[in-house]
Design a protein around this motif. Structure first.
Motif, short mmCIF file in Angstrom:
data_model
loop_
_atom_site.label_atom_id
_atom_site.label_comp_id
_atom_site.label_asym_id
_atom_site.label_seq_id
_atom_site.Cartn_x
_atom_site.Cartn_y
_atom_site.Cartn_z
N GLN A 49 28.96 45.40 26.09
CA GLN A 49 29.16 45.66 27.51
C GLN A 49 29.72 44.45 28.26
O GLN A 49 29.97 44.52 29.46
N ALA A 50 29.92 43.36 27.53
CA ALA A 50 30.42 42.12 28.15
C ALA A 50 31.94 42.15 28.13
O ALA A 50 32.57 41.67 27.19
N ARG A 51 32.51 42.72 29.16
CA ARG A 51 33.96 42.88 29.14
C ARG A 51 34.71 41.61 29.51
O ARG A 51 35.94 41.61 29.59
N PHE A 52 33.99 40.51 29.72
CA PHE A 52 34.62 39.21 29.96
C PHE A 52 33.92 38.18 29.08
O PHE A 52 32.69 38.15 28.99
N PHE A 53 34.73 37.34 28.42
CA PHE A 53 34.14 36.24 27.65
C PHE A 53 35.08 35.04 27.69
O PHE A 53 36.26 35.15 28.05
N VAL A 54 34.53 33.89 27.35
CA VAL A 54 35.29 32.65 27.33
C VAL A 54 35.21 32.08 25.92
O VAL A 54 34.13 31.96 25.35
N LEU A 55 36.37 31.75 25.36
CA LEU A 55 36.47 31.24 23.99
C LEU A 55 36.79 29.75 24.03
O LEU A 55 37.81 29.33 24.57
N ALA A 56 35.90 28.93 23.46
CA ALA A 56 36.08 27.48 23.42
C ALA A 56 36.47 27.06 22.01
O ALA A 56 35.86 27.51 21.03
N THR A 57 37.50 26.21 21.92
CA THR A 57 37.98 25.70 20.64
C THR A 57 38.32 24.23 20.77
O THR A 57 38.38 23.68 21.87
N SER A 58 38.58 23.58 19.65
CA SER A 58 39.11 22.21 19.68
C SER A 58 39.97 22.00 18.45
O SER A 58 39.79 22.66 17.42
N GLY A 62 39.51 16.83 18.05
CA GLY A 62 38.46 17.05 19.04
C GLY A 62 38.97 17.35 20.43
O GLY A 62 38.16 17.44 21.37
N ASN A 63 40.28 17.49 20.62
CA ASN A 63 40.81 17.87 21.93
C ASN A 63 40.45 19.33 22.21
O ASN A 63 40.76 20.21 21.41
N CYS A 64 39.82 19.59 23.35
CA CYS A 64 39.20 20.88 23.61
C CYS A 64 40.07 21.81 24.45
O CYS A 64 40.94 21.38 25.20
N ASP A 65 39.79 23.10 24.30
CA ASP A 65 40.44 24.13 25.10
C ASP A 65 39.40 25.21 25.37
O ASP A 65 38.51 25.45 24.55
N ASP A 96 47.07 28.24 22.50
CA ASP A 96 46.31 27.01 22.27
C ASP A 96 45.05 27.25 21.43
O ASP A 96 44.75 26.47 20.51
N SER A 97 44.32 28.32 21.75
CA SER A 97 43.09 28.60 21.01
C SER A 97 43.37 28.80 19.53
O SER A 97 42.64 28.30 18.65
N TYR A 98 44.44 29.52 19.22
CA TYR A 98 44.72 29.85 17.83
C TYR A 98 45.30 28.68 17.06
O TYR A 98 45.03 28.51 15.87
N ARG A 99 46.10 27.86 17.72
CA ARG A 99 46.56 26.63 17.08
C ARG A 99 45.36 25.75 16.73
O ARG A 99 45.32 25.12 15.66
N ASN A 100 44.39 25.70 17.64
CA ASN A 100 43.18 24.92 17.37
C ASN A 100 42.41 25.48 16.18
O ASN A 100 41.95 24.73 15.30
N ILE A 101 42.24 26.80 16.16
CA ILE A 101 41.48 27.43 15.07
C ILE A 101 42.12 27.14 13.72
O ILE A 101 41.41 26.96 12.71
N LEU A 102 43.44 27.08 13.66
CA LEU A 102 44.12 26.77 12.40
C LEU A 102 43.79 25.36 11.92
O LEU A 102 43.80 25.09 10.72
N GLU A 103 43.47 24.46 12.85
CA GLU A 103 43.11 23.08 12.50
C GLU A 103 41.60 22.90 12.36
O GLU A 103 41.14 22.10 11.54
N ASN A 104 40.84 23.63 13.19
CA ASN A 104 39.39 23.44 13.26
C ASN A 104 38.76 24.80 13.55
O ASN A 104 38.90 25.32 14.66
N PRO A 105 38.07 25.41 12.60
CA PRO A 105 37.59 26.78 12.79
C PRO A 105 36.41 26.94 13.74
O PRO A 105 36.08 28.07 14.12
N HIS A 106 35.78 25.85 14.15
CA HIS A 106 34.57 25.96 14.96
C HIS A 106 34.89 26.44 16.37
O HIS A 106 35.76 25.89 17.05
#
Length: 212
Positions: A49-58, A62-65, A96-106
């Motif tokens: 039911q959470a139709r809004f979420f925020v995805l944090a990556t780096s 360690g540069n964050c988004d 940006d999020s997906y480029r980060n995930i390719l480098e750092n999956p966390h």
């Protein structure tokens, strides 16, 4: 804030866990152990039911988004209690999020249900998929998702309502008039020294009509 004040703050900065705990206190065992490595049925019902979420990556350095995501109807999938799948919709192609995930999956994810004060948080390791069947399951308005983000859950837990209550986030009487907030056009013009006439009219950006 002047430079002298900044220098003073640097001299008083907190640098150790002991210094931090002297200010904020020590968490109780119940707080330290409140997370699980899986979602429960009620937690999954909340996220559905959470139709809004925020995805944090780096990235690897360690540069964050932090990226907001949302649909009128939540399309988060749960293949099992230790995995969730997030949809990707058309955007500005920076990814940006997906480029980060390719480098750092966390990743860290903050799920909000409009009108509900408590929040669900999930931390885990993400991968990207372009599987046509999976993208079709994540479709919205008849259009499949562009990508699927598959998250293996490391931590899932509730976050108390204090921040939402302090901000009175869901109280319409506290909301400002949208016209009183700087528009995307005006911020871009100031940020990059552009002329207003070279940009789209304020709050009439083309993307508003191209959500899917």
């Amino acid at each position: 804030m002047d430079t002298g004040r900044i220098d003073e703050l640097v001299r008083t900065r907190i640098e150790t866990v002991e210094e931090l705990e002297a200010v904020v206190g020590v968490p109780t065992p119940a707080i330290l152990e409140k997370h699980t490595t899986f979602t429960t049925p009620l937690m999954r019902e909340y996220i559905e039911q959470a139709r809004f979420f925020v995805l944090a990556t780096s990235d690897a350095d360690g540069n964050c988004d932090c990226s907001p995501r949302g649909d009128l109807i939540s399309k988060v999938l749960f293949p099992d209690d230790k995995t969730l799948v997030l949809p990707d919709r058309p955007g500005n192609r920076r990814a940006d999020s997906y480029r980060n995930i390719l480098e750092n999956p966390h990743v860290g994810i903050l799920f909000l249900v409009p009108g509900v004060d408590e929040v669900v948080r999930v931390n885990g390791r993400a991968s990207l998929s372009s599987d046509p069947g999976l993208l079709a399951e994540l479709a919205m308005s008849g259009k499949p998702a562009q990508l699927a983000v598959i998250v293996q859950i490391d931590e899932a837990y509730l976050h108390c309502a204090r921040a939402i209550l302090r901000a009175k986030l869901w109280d319409p009487e506290t909301w400002v008039e949208p016209e009183s907030v700087p528009s995307l056009r005006d911020i871009l013009a100031e940020q990059h020294n552009l002329k207003h006439e070279d940009l789209e009219p304020a709050r009439q950006e083309r993307y508003r009509a191209e959500l899917y």
